[in-house]
Design an enzyme around this catalytic site. Structure first.
Site, PDB file in Angstrom:
ATOM      1  N   TYR A 195      45.778  62.912  31.179  1.00 36.80           N
ATOM      2  CA  TYR A 195      44.927  61.873  30.573  1.00 36.80           C
ATOM      3  C   TYR A 195      45.133  61.856  29.057  1.00 36.80           C
ATOM      4  O   TYR A 195      45.354  60.797  28.465  1.00 36.80           O
ATOM      5  CB  TYR A 195      43.457  62.121  30.907  1.00 36.80           C
ATOM      6  CG  TYR A 195      42.533  61.075  30.311  1.00 36.80           C
ATOM      7  CD1 TYR A 195      42.466  59.786  30.839  1.00 36.80           C
ATOM      8  CD2 TYR A 195      41.739  61.357  29.198  1.00 36.80           C
ATOM      9  CE1 TYR A 195      41.635  58.822  30.296  1.00 36.80           C
ATOM     10  CE2 TYR A 195      40.895  60.397  28.645  1.00 36.80           C
ATOM     11  CZ  TYR A 195      40.849  59.128  29.194  1.00 36.80           C
ATOM     12  OH  TYR A 195      40.033  58.169  28.636  1.00 36.80           O
ATOM     13  N   SER A 248      34.374  46.260  35.004  1.00 39.13           N
ATOM     14  CA  SER A 248      33.556  47.470  34.987  1.00 39.13           C
ATOM     15  C   SER A 248      33.432  48.007  33.560  1.00 39.13           C
ATOM     16  O   SER A 248      34.289  47.743  32.714  1.00 39.13           O
ATOM     17  CB  SER A 248      34.230  48.513  35.885  1.00 39.13           C
ATOM     18  OG  SER A 248      33.605  49.755  35.777  1.00 39.13           O
ATOM     19  N   GLY A 249      32.358  48.737  33.313  1.00 34.46           N
ATOM     20  CA  GLY A 249      32.233  49.533  32.086  1.00 34.46           C
ATOM     21  C   GLY A 249      32.434  48.775  30.787  1.00 34.46           C
ATOM     22  O   GLY A 249      31.856  47.710  30.561  1.00 34.46           O
ATOM     23  N   LEU A 250      33.302  49.334  29.946  1.00 37.93           N
ATOM     24  CA  LEU A 250      33.542  48.775  28.610  1.00 37.93           C
ATOM     25  C   LEU A 250      34.156  47.386  28.670  1.00 37.93           C
ATOM     26  O   LEU A 250      33.818  46.511  27.864  1.00 37.93           O
ATOM     27  CB  LEU A 250      34.496  49.693  27.842  1.00 37.93           C
ATOM     28  CG  LEU A 250      33.963  51.096  27.538  1.00 37.93           C
ATOM     29  CD1 LEU A 250      35.074  51.974  26.992  1.00 37.93           C
ATOM     30  CD2 LEU A 250      32.827  50.988  26.541  1.00 37.93           C
ATOM     31  N   GLY A 253      40.911  45.385  33.140  1.00 38.59           N
ATOM     32  CA  GLY A 253      39.801  46.204  33.637  1.00 38.59           C
ATOM     33  C   GLY A 253      38.452  45.645  33.229  1.00 38.59           C
ATOM     34  O   GLY A 253      37.543  46.380  32.877  1.00 38.59           O
ATOM     35  N   ALA A 254      38.301  44.318  33.315  1.00 41.46           N
ATOM     36  CA  ALA A 254      37.091  43.670  32.814  1.00 41.46           C
ATOM     37  C   ALA A 254      35.962  43.623  33.834  1.00 41.46           C
ATOM     38  O   ALA A 254      34.902  43.072  33.550  1.00 41.46           O
ATOM     39  CB  ALA A 254      37.414  42.254  32.337  1.00 41.46           C
TER      40      ALA A 254
HETATM   41  N1  NAP Z   1      33.763  55.967  29.284  1.00 40.08           N
HETATM   42  C1  NAP Z   1      34.128  56.759  28.292  1.00 40.08           C
HETATM   43  O1  NAP Z   1      33.388  57.674  27.901  1.00 40.08           O
HETATM   44  C2  NAP Z   1      35.472  56.575  27.621  1.00 40.08           C
HETATM   45  C3  NAP Z   1      35.811  57.442  26.566  1.00 40.08           C
HETATM   46  C4  NAP Z   1      37.045  57.290  25.942  1.00 40.08           C
HETATM   47  C5  NAP Z   1      37.893  56.286  26.354  1.00 40.08           C
HETATM   48  N2  NAP Z   1      37.566  55.457  27.378  1.00 40.08           N
HETATM   49  C6  NAP Z   1      38.522  54.414  27.794  1.00 40.08           C
HETATM   50  O2  NAP Z   1      37.832  53.197  27.983  1.00 40.08           O
HETATM   51  C7  NAP Z   1      38.577  52.362  28.866  1.00 40.08           C
HETATM   52  C8  NAP Z   1      37.624  51.679  29.848  1.00 40.08           C
HETATM   53  O3  NAP Z   1      37.077  52.637  30.713  1.00 40.08           O
HETATM   54  P1  NAP Z   1      35.563  52.622  31.216  1.00 40.08           P
HETATM   55  O4  NAP Z   1      34.905  53.806  30.636  1.00 40.08           O
HETATM   56  O5  NAP Z   1      34.955  51.290  31.035  1.00 40.08           O
HETATM   57  O6  NAP Z   1      35.787  52.982  32.794  1.00 40.08           O
HETATM   58  P2  NAP Z   1      35.579  52.136  34.109  1.00 40.08           P
HETATM   59  O7  NAP Z   1      34.180  51.659  34.234  1.00 40.08           O
HETATM   60  O8  NAP Z   1      36.116  53.027  35.188  1.00 40.08           O
HETATM   61  O9  NAP Z   1      36.547  50.900  33.922  1.00 40.08           O
HETATM   62  C9  NAP Z   1      37.943  51.051  34.001  1.00 40.08           C
HETATM   63  C10 NAP Z   1      38.566  49.738  34.409  1.00 40.08           C
HETATM   64  O10 NAP Z   1      39.991  49.932  34.536  1.00 40.08           O
HETATM   65  C11 NAP Z   1      40.397  49.381  35.760  1.00 40.08           C
HETATM   66  N3  NAP Z   1      41.617  49.947  36.306  1.00 40.08           N
HETATM   67  C12 NAP Z   1      41.839  51.200  36.744  1.00 40.08           C
HETATM   68  N4  NAP Z   1      43.060  51.297  37.280  1.00 40.08           N
HETATM   69  C13 NAP Z   1      43.627  50.068  37.187  1.00 40.08           C
HETATM   70  C14 NAP Z   1      44.864  49.510  37.585  1.00 40.08           C
HETATM   71  N5  NAP Z   1      45.783  50.226  38.238  1.00 40.08           N
HETATM   72  N6  NAP Z   1      45.109  48.208  37.326  1.00 40.08           N
HETATM   73  C15 NAP Z   1      44.186  47.463  36.710  1.00 40.08           C
HETATM   74  N7  NAP Z   1      43.003  47.921  36.320  1.00 40.08           N
HETATM   75  C16 NAP Z   1      42.711  49.210  36.570  1.00 40.08           C
HETATM   76  C17 NAP Z   1      39.213  49.620  36.692  1.00 40.08           C
HETATM   77  O11 NAP Z   1      39.319  48.788  37.841  1.00 40.08           O
HETATM   78  P3  NAP Z   1      38.492  49.135  39.192  1.00 40.08           P
HETATM   79  O12 NAP Z   1      37.048  48.894  38.907  1.00 40.08           O
HETATM   80  O13 NAP Z   1      39.073  48.202  40.198  1.00 40.08           O
HETATM   81  O14 NAP Z   1      38.776  50.581  39.490  1.00 40.08           O
HETATM   82  C18 NAP Z   1      38.064  49.239  35.773  1.00 40.08           C
HETATM   83  O15 NAP Z   1      37.923  47.861  35.714  1.00 40.08           O
HETATM   84  C19 NAP Z   1      39.625  53.258  29.511  1.00 40.08           C
HETATM   85  O16 NAP Z   1      40.885  52.977  28.938  1.00 40.08           O
HETATM   86  C20 NAP Z   1      39.191  54.657  29.131  1.00 40.08           C
HETATM   87  O17 NAP Z   1      40.284  55.551  29.017  1.00 40.08           O
HETATM   88  C21 NAP Z   1      36.344  55.577  28.015  1.00 40.08           C
END
Ligand code: NAP
Ligand code: NAG
Length: 342
Positions: A223, A60-62, A57-58
């Protein structure tokens, strides 16, 4: 009556707005200088030259923020993403950003980081296997695996293999991925696995009788359950990896402004307020990614394994995440579900 109520609301909104503004601007400004100096010093200690890192998931986001930072520290970064077009676009942007900063640094000898995009859909066991086959063929080493990709509170959906989507992507996909890459991680030891969980694990429970939520689907619970599974997986894996030179740790990033909330519907009228609050109180992706980067690269956590981190410090877990019997049972069932044990 209505007029006074409206006036109170407006005054409260204005006051609140100013407070938010203050919170965002001043501490940030004051800390900025200090932070960039210490960050530079820390980065110098954590050079990743010659190291290969996979981040799921590189695009987007984190994950994107961690990729940028590890690339800056000169790692070979493999972006494991489900959508090749989105991933290539993110890679192009990252390369452009890095091109700039490397010129500013003015050379300085040694290799540069590398960025590679590979397709990985964690909602498909077939795709996970294909991805791992390619990695094992192409890569001579793997120093860090960051299990970062995640999906949050989506409507009820199933993966290609019929698993509830959040459990399937956040836990099972990464479970298979990690197991198939363990050999390469071991032969590259000392190496590290970093798992991104969430504080919301505390509302989770591993209900073995309905792991696919066929009896009942609650998207918040699903979740939390998947993020609890991330922690139980980490602790059980750490136990299995004792004395192999491969460590595995899990973290929560805090609340971060990313695309994670894509399935959450915010009423149009509430959007400006939500944006203001998130801008004021949520971390930026780079702030949120600090613990992932720390666990992936810092010499401070060399040899540390099976621990839970937040803000680059170890934190205590609640009892639901420390049940070793549940962790072992989850491991066994996961092996069957992903077809590692027939
Ligand atoms: N943001 C927060 O506040 C928060 C808080 C606690 C934990 N987290 C955790 O942090 C991690 C990163 O999330 P983020 O906040 O950076 O969200 P994000 O911007 O939505 O990034 C998530 C990434 O995961 C990818 N992904 C989703 N489904 C997938 C699949 N089936 N196969 C491969 N990749 C997939 C997405 O791909 P696409 O772009 O193609 O959809 C995206 O690259 C997650 O594990 C989340 O649970 C986040
Ligand atoms: C869904 O689960 C959450 C906890 O994860 C709980 O707080 C909430 O009450 C549940 N909703 C329903 C409708 O059961």
């Amino acid at each position: 009556m209505a007029a006074t109520a409206a006036a109170v609301v407006v005054a409260a909104a204005l006051g609140g707005g100013l407070l938010l503004l203050a919170r965002r601007l001043w501490p940030a400004a004051a800390a900025a200088g200090k932070r960039s100096a210490t960050a530079a010093a820390a980065a110098a200690l954590c050079r990743m030259e010659g190291k290969t890192v996979i981040i799921t998931g590189a695009n987007s986001g984190l994950g994107r923020a961690a990729a940028a930072e590890l690339l800056r520290r000169r790692a070979r970064v493999i972006m494991a993403c489900r959508d090749p077009a989105r991933a290539e676009e993110a890679a192009r942007e990252l390369r452009a950003e890095m091109g700039l900063s490397s010129r500013e640094r003015g050379g300085g000898g040694g290799g540069r980081g590398e960025l590679v995009v590979r397709e990985l859909d964690l909602a498909s066991l077939c795709s996970v296997r294909r991805f791992c086959q390619q990695v094992l063929q192409e890569e001579s080493r793997l120093d860090v695996l960051i299990n970062n990709a995640g999906i949050f509170q989506c409507p009820y959906m199933k993966t290609e293999d019929g698993f509830e989507m959040q459990f399937g992507v956040n836990h099972l996909g990464h479970f298979l991925l990690t197991n198939l890459l363990l050999g390469l991680l071991k032969s590259s030891a000392p190496s590290r696995i970093v798992v991104v969980s969430s504080k919301l694990y505390k509302y989770g429970e591993i209900n073995f009788d309905d792991l696919n939520s066929e009896l009942n689907y609650n998207k918040s619970f699903a979740y939390s359950r998947s993020k609890l599974a991330n922690i139980l997986f980490t602790r059980e894996l750490a136990r299995r990896l004792e004395n192999t030179g491969v460590t595995v740790n899990v973290l929560h990033p805090g609340i971060v402004r990313t695309n994670l909330g894509r399935h959450i519907h915010i009423p149009l009228l509430a959007k400006p307020l939500f944006n203001l609050v998130s801008w004021a109180f949520f971390k930026t992706p780079l702030e949120g990614a600090q613990t992932s980067i720390y666990l992936a690269s810092s010499p401070e956590v060399e040899g540390v394994s099976g621990k839970y981190f937040g803000n680059c410090k170890e934190e205590q877990l609640l009892p639901n995440a420390m049940d070793d019997l549940v962790a072992r049972k989850l491991w066994d069932i996961s092996e069957v579900m992903v077809g590692l044990l027939k």
